[in-house]
Motif scaffolding. Structure first.
Motif, PDB file in Angstrom:
ATOM      1  N   CYS A 370       0.844  -1.197   0.000  1.00 42.94           N
ATOM      2  CA  CYS A 370       0.000   0.000   0.000  1.00 42.94           C
ATOM      3  C   CYS A 370       0.875   1.241   0.000  1.00 42.94           C
ATOM      4  CB  CYS A 370      -0.965   0.010   1.199  1.00 42.94           C
ATOM      5  SG  CYS A 370      -2.652  -0.361   0.720  1.00 42.94           S
ATOM      6  N   GLY A 374       1.926   7.969  -6.089  1.00 45.67           N
ATOM      7  CA  GLY A 374       1.017   8.429  -7.118  1.00 45.67           C
ATOM      8  C   GLY A 374      -0.334   8.778  -6.560  1.00 45.67           C
ATOM      9  N   ALA A 375      -1.333   8.667  -7.406  1.00 42.89           N
ATOM     10  CA  ALA A 375      -2.663   9.099  -7.025  1.00 42.89           C
ATOM     11  C   ALA A 375      -3.211   8.255  -5.890  1.00 42.89           C
ATOM     12  CB  ALA A 375      -3.590   8.996  -8.231  1.00 42.89           C
ATOM     13  N   PRO A 376      -3.823   8.884  -4.937  1.00 41.01           N
ATOM     14  CA  PRO A 376      -4.423   8.144  -3.844  1.00 41.01           C
ATOM     15  C   PRO A 376      -5.716   7.464  -4.292  1.00 41.01           C
ATOM     16  CG  PRO A 376      -4.891  10.459  -3.605  1.00 41.01           C
ATOM     17  CD  PRO A 376      -3.987  10.318  -4.785  1.00 41.01           C
ATOM     18  N   ILE A 377      -6.227   6.625  -3.429  1.00 38.03           N
ATOM     19  CA  ILE A 377      -7.469   5.917  -3.753  1.00 38.03           C
ATOM     20  C   ILE A 377      -8.588   6.901  -4.033  1.00 38.03           C
ATOM     21  CG2 ILE A 377      -9.248   4.410  -2.794  1.00 38.03           C
ATOM     22  CD1 ILE A 377      -7.053   2.932  -1.348  1.00 38.03           C
ATOM     23  N   GLY A 379      -8.518   9.441  -5.604  1.00 35.21           N
ATOM     24  CA  GLY A 379      -8.402  10.076  -6.906  1.00 35.21           C
ATOM     25  C   GLY A 379      -9.560   9.751  -7.816  1.00 35.21           C
ATOM     26  N   LEU A 380      -9.889   8.466  -7.879  1.00 30.64           N
ATOM     27  CA  LEU A 380     -10.978   8.047  -8.761  1.00 30.64           C
ATOM     28  C   LEU A 380     -12.308   8.564  -8.259  1.00 30.64           C
ATOM     29  CD1 LEU A 380     -11.799   6.362 -11.214  1.00 30.64           C
ATOM     30  CD2 LEU A 380     -12.181   4.473  -9.653  1.00 30.64           C
TER      31      LEU A 380
ATOM     32  N   LEU B 160      -9.393   2.212 -11.631  1.00 32.56           N
ATOM     33  CA  LEU B 160      -8.639   1.981 -10.403  1.00 32.56           C
ATOM     34  C   LEU B 160      -8.853   0.537  -9.973  1.00 32.56           C
ATOM     35  CD1 LEU B 160      -7.043   3.074  -7.900  1.00 32.56           C
ATOM     36  CD2 LEU B 160      -9.280   3.490  -6.856  1.00 32.56           C
ATOM     37  N   LEU B 162      -8.253  -2.166  -7.055  1.00 36.89           N
ATOM     38  CA  LEU B 162      -7.842  -2.443  -5.676  1.00 36.89           C
ATOM     39  C   LEU B 162      -7.565  -3.940  -5.602  1.00 36.89           C
ATOM     40  CD1 LEU B 162     -10.645  -0.413  -3.872  1.00 36.89           C
ATOM     41  CD2 LEU B 162      -8.334   0.332  -4.393  1.00 36.89           C
ATOM     42  N   LYS B 184      -1.057  -5.945  -0.568  1.00 35.06           N
ATOM     43  CA  LYS B 184      -2.291  -5.252  -0.944  1.00 35.06           C
ATOM     44  C   LYS B 184      -1.947  -3.856  -1.443  1.00 35.06           C
ATOM     45  CE  LYS B 184      -3.219  -3.746   3.788  1.00 35.06           C
ATOM     46  NZ  LYS B 184      -4.159  -3.802   4.914  1.00 35.06           N
ATOM     47  N   GLY B 185      -2.805  -3.327  -2.256  1.00 41.46           N
ATOM     48  CA  GLY B 185      -2.542  -2.000  -2.791  1.00 41.46           C
ATOM     49  C   GLY B 185      -3.565  -1.631  -3.843  1.00 41.46           C
ATOM     50  N   TYR B 186      -3.227  -0.634  -4.645  1.00 38.81           N
ATOM     51  CA  TYR B 186      -4.124  -0.178  -5.702  1.00 38.81           C
ATOM     52  C   TYR B 186      -3.299   0.188  -6.920  1.00 38.81           C
ATOM     53  CZ  TYR B 186      -2.540   4.308  -3.871  1.00 38.81           C
ATOM     54  OH  TYR B 186      -1.771   5.334  -3.441  1.00 38.81           O
ATOM     55  N   PHE B 188      -3.649   2.456 -10.552  1.00 36.96           N
ATOM     56  CA  PHE B 188      -4.388   3.450 -11.313  1.00 36.96           C
ATOM     57  C   PHE B 188      -4.182   3.173 -12.799  1.00 36.96           C
ATOM     58  CE2 PHE B 188      -5.553   8.172 -11.139  1.00 36.96           C
ATOM     59  CZ  PHE B 188      -6.762   7.902 -10.550  1.00 36.96           C
ATOM     60  N   ILE B 234      -0.847   4.638 -13.761  1.00 27.14           N
ATOM     61  CA  ILE B 234      -0.629   6.006 -14.233  1.00 27.14           C
ATOM     62  C   ILE B 234      -0.272   6.869 -13.024  1.00 27.14           C
ATOM     63  CG2 ILE B 234      -1.749   8.047 -15.201  1.00 27.14           C
ATOM     64  CD1 ILE B 234      -3.459   6.184 -16.867  1.00 27.14           C
ATOM     65  N   GLY B 235       0.879   7.501 -13.102  1.00 22.51           N
ATOM     66  CA  GLY B 235       1.310   8.329 -11.986  1.00 22.51           C
ATOM     67  C   GLY B 235       1.883   7.559 -10.825  1.00 22.51           C
ATOM     68  N   GLN B 236       2.008   6.272 -10.984  1.00 21.25           N
ATOM     69  CA  GLN B 236       2.569   5.453  -9.914  1.00 21.25           C
ATOM     70  C   GLN B 236       3.889   4.858 -10.382  1.00 21.25           C
ATOM     71  OE1 GLN B 236      -1.273   3.096  -9.578  1.00 21.25           O
ATOM     72  NE2 GLN B 236      -0.575   3.040  -7.449  1.00 21.25           N
TER      73      GLN B 236
END
Lengths: 403, 255
Positions: A370, A374-377, A379-380, B160, B162, B184-186, B188, B234-236
């Protein structure tokens, strides 16, 4: 003649009153039937179980608990006695309390005939089936009465008597006490699969609620099994092709079947199998019922009657270790709190396992934790109102154009 | 010359098909009648499923294929839903508006003991929640104006993903030289889809009118689309590539 008539009428009135009084003057009523007070051996009040709270189980009996009953009585006189009888059938007929057909017994002495009173009756006396004589039984020092009673109802009959060996007089009352001291059968189909610092214990599910009376499972573990039947396999190593394995005893890998340049060695594999443990031996409690190991060996529990899988990760507060063998045995618990016999132990050895995430990271993957930049959650989520606002503006302009 | 002939034939066939649908619709007048008496239409709801194989193994720098090694090559099923607001009606073209979607898929396998490669009691798994916010253009002019029951559409926006990798003990943790890293994470990325919807109302227009009058559903479609869910961060700097380029099919309800 008139005097004779007057005398006769007076006698008649007296007789009617006498008979009527005899028929209805004595009565007794138990007023806490639905929630009988349970007392421990030291006289303290016992907190009841959530399931089947009024029933007597093996532990209740073994702990020498008593039942306290409150009643209201009337009609006491010097000629009558207030008695309590126990049995599994109607104790009011004389035949049920005497002679060769006797089926009831006295778990307590005569009750005081005061208007209100309480009586404490030891559970063991209620369960002590003595079918001869009218003496009060005393089984408080006999735990054997507790053993192996299938689900049944024991009744206490509160009755007035005038003389011995007679039918009860007045009105009687009855208290029913469900009893089950027999534990559930040992669980079948036990398997213990090794995991990464854990053991996965599975067993045959015993069915849906109401079909089988199982309310939980207890898992016991011992980290020092006394012996273990090892599982072996033959490993054939060839100089040219590398290593291949075959099951032990396979005819293909005996000496005559091995190519020149190959050697066969026997290797002990990990895994389970039956084993023994001095800590997980079946024990017998006072009274002869099967008992369980020391609580320090309890390593997992499962509630309910439909589960068939439980994960063990600790034993006595310490995490399980990989490459260390543990013996595991299980026992089930019924809805009355009775514990069944401990099954035969099974051994297994936890070990490191393949894991997608570990493999991904070992392969050079960089995601995770985690901590991705970049963009946080949000963001969307924050884009949704923005998109909505843009759409609303466009819509308004389109409407203006249409006008 | 032969290429021209083929194109001409194809164009004629298409024209005939459109003309056929259009004539049929005009003949009974139901399409125009339905439009005239239809309830207001502002939203669309989609339910769908699609085969899903995340692009995890396509991450640059990987020395092996951890996803394929663990979960194999068989795609899993992604179940998803989407809600669109048809904010704008563009005359003689269709609707345009924002939409949001949510989907879920899971893959799990029995883990194997490293010491002897035998099956263990552990499971290793990966959960993916796919979300996206898109602009949706549905060109329903053919269906509304000509009675041809096909509605092409296009979607584009942001996605996005997750995700959570787990095992029997909960969320997985990998041992790395810098310590344990939680699984765990996300991620974009972008989300683009092209699709074609078939108006089921065409099959029974009377029932369609009744449904509209009863519950306010203007149109019901069966659709097939191909989408590009490029959740590659994107952006990550480091993202698990949990997106997929795959097809989907399902039902759409406009109301």
């Amino acid at each position: 003649m008139p005097r004779f008539r007057t005398l006769f009428a007076s006698l008649l009135v007296l007789a009617v009153f006498f008979v009527a009084g005899r028929a209805s003057a004595q009565s007794i009523s138990v007023n806490n039937k639905t929630s009988l007070v349970r007392l421990a051996a030291d006289g303290s009040i016992v907190t009841k179980r959530q399931i089947n709270p009024e029933a007597v189980n093996y532990a209740d009996c073994l702990a020498n608990q008593s039942i306290q009953i409150s009643y209201v009585a009337s009609g006491a006189d010097g000629l009558k006695t207030l008695e309590v009888w126990a049995g599994q059938q109607d104790c009011k007929p004389v035949a049920a309390r005497s002679g060769t057909t006797q089926q009831c017994w006295r778990p307590a002495g005569n009750l005081p005939g005061a208007q209100t009173g309480t009586i404490t009756i030891p559970i063991r006396n209620i369960l002590k089936k003595r079918v001869t004589g009218s003496d009060v039984v005393d089984a408080t020092n006999d735990p054997s009465v507790c053993k192996d009673i299938a689900l049944s109802t024991y009744s206490l009959y509160f009755m007035w008597f005038q003389g011995t060996g007679t039918e009860p007089v007045g009105t009687s009352d009855q208290v029913d006490i469900p009893v089950k001291t027999q534990g559930p059968s040992p669980l079948s189909g036990l398997t213990v699969a090794p995991g990464n610092t854990r053991l996965i214990v599975t067993f045959a599910a015993t069915g849906e609620a109401g079909v089988t009376d199982q309310q939980g499972v207890r898992v016991y573990c011992d980290d020092k099994p006394t012996s273990k039947a090892p599982t072996t396999r033959n490993v054939v190593t060839c100089a040219d092709t590398g290593t291949s394995t075959e099951d032990a005893g396979d005819a293909e890998v005996d000496a005559s079947g091995v190519d020149a340049g190959c050697t066969t060695t026997t290797e002990t594999t990990s895994g389970g199998g039956e084993c023994s443990s001095s800590a997980l031996l079946p024990v017998t409690q006072d009274g002869g019922a099967p008992g369980l190991p020391d609580e320090k060996y309890l390593c997992a529990q499962l509630g309910g009657n439909t589960g068939s899988r439980v994960v063990v990760e600790n034993i006595n507060g310490a995490a399980l270790e990989n490459d260390k063998t543990y013996a595991v045995a299980v026992a089930s618990v019924d809805s009355y709190g009775n514990v069944g016999g401990l099954g035969d132990p099974t051994c297994a050895t936890p070990g490191a396992t393949t894991d997608f995430w570990q493999l991904y990271r070992d392969s050079g993957g960089q995601a995770g934790g985690c901590s991705s930049e970049g963009a946080p959650i949000g963001g969307l989520v924050s884009m949704i109102p923005v998109l909505g606002a843009i759409a609303a503006v466009i819509r308004r302009r389109v409407r203006r154009t249409e006008k | 010359m032969s290429r021209v002939s083929k194109n001409t034939v194809a164009a004629l066939a298409g024209a005939l098909l459109v003309g056929c649908f259009a004539n049929e619709a005009r003949a009974d007048g139901l399409t125009s009648r339905k439009t005239r008496y239809a309830s207001p239409q502002h939203f669309a709801l989609e339910v769908r499923f699609s085969p899903y194989t995340p692009q995890i193994d396509e991450e640059p720098g990987l020395t092996s294929k951890p996803y394929e090694t663990t979960f194999g090559t068989m795609p899993r099923v992604m179940f998803a839903g989407e809600f669109d607001w048809q904010a704008i009606r563009i005359p003689h073209l269709g609707t345009l508006g924002p939409g949001v979607g949510l989907g879920y898929t899971n893959m799990s396998e029995t883990a194997r003991l490293i010491r002897d490669n035998t099956p263990s009691g552990d499971e290793t798994s990966l959960d993916i929640w796919q979300t996206f916010a898109v602009a949706v253009l549905r060109a329903d002019v053919l269906w509304r104006d000509f009675g041809v029951p096909f509605v092409p559409y296009v979607k584009g926006g942001l996605g996005l993903g997750l995700w959570r990798s787990g095992n029997t003990g909960g969320t997985a943790e990998a041992n790395t030289p810098t310590g344990k890293v939680s699984g765990k994470g996300y991620s974009f990325g972008s989300h683009v889809a092209l699709g074609l919807a078939f108006a089921l109302d065409f099959l029974d227009r009377g029932a369609s009118v009744n449904i509209d009058q009863a519950v306010g559903i203007n149109n019901t479609y069966f659709y097939f689309e191909y989408y590009f869910s490029n959740l590659n961060g994107i952006g990550q700097s480091n993202a698990l590539r949990v997106g997929a380029n795959t097809w989907a099919m399902g039902l759409t309800f406009e109301f």
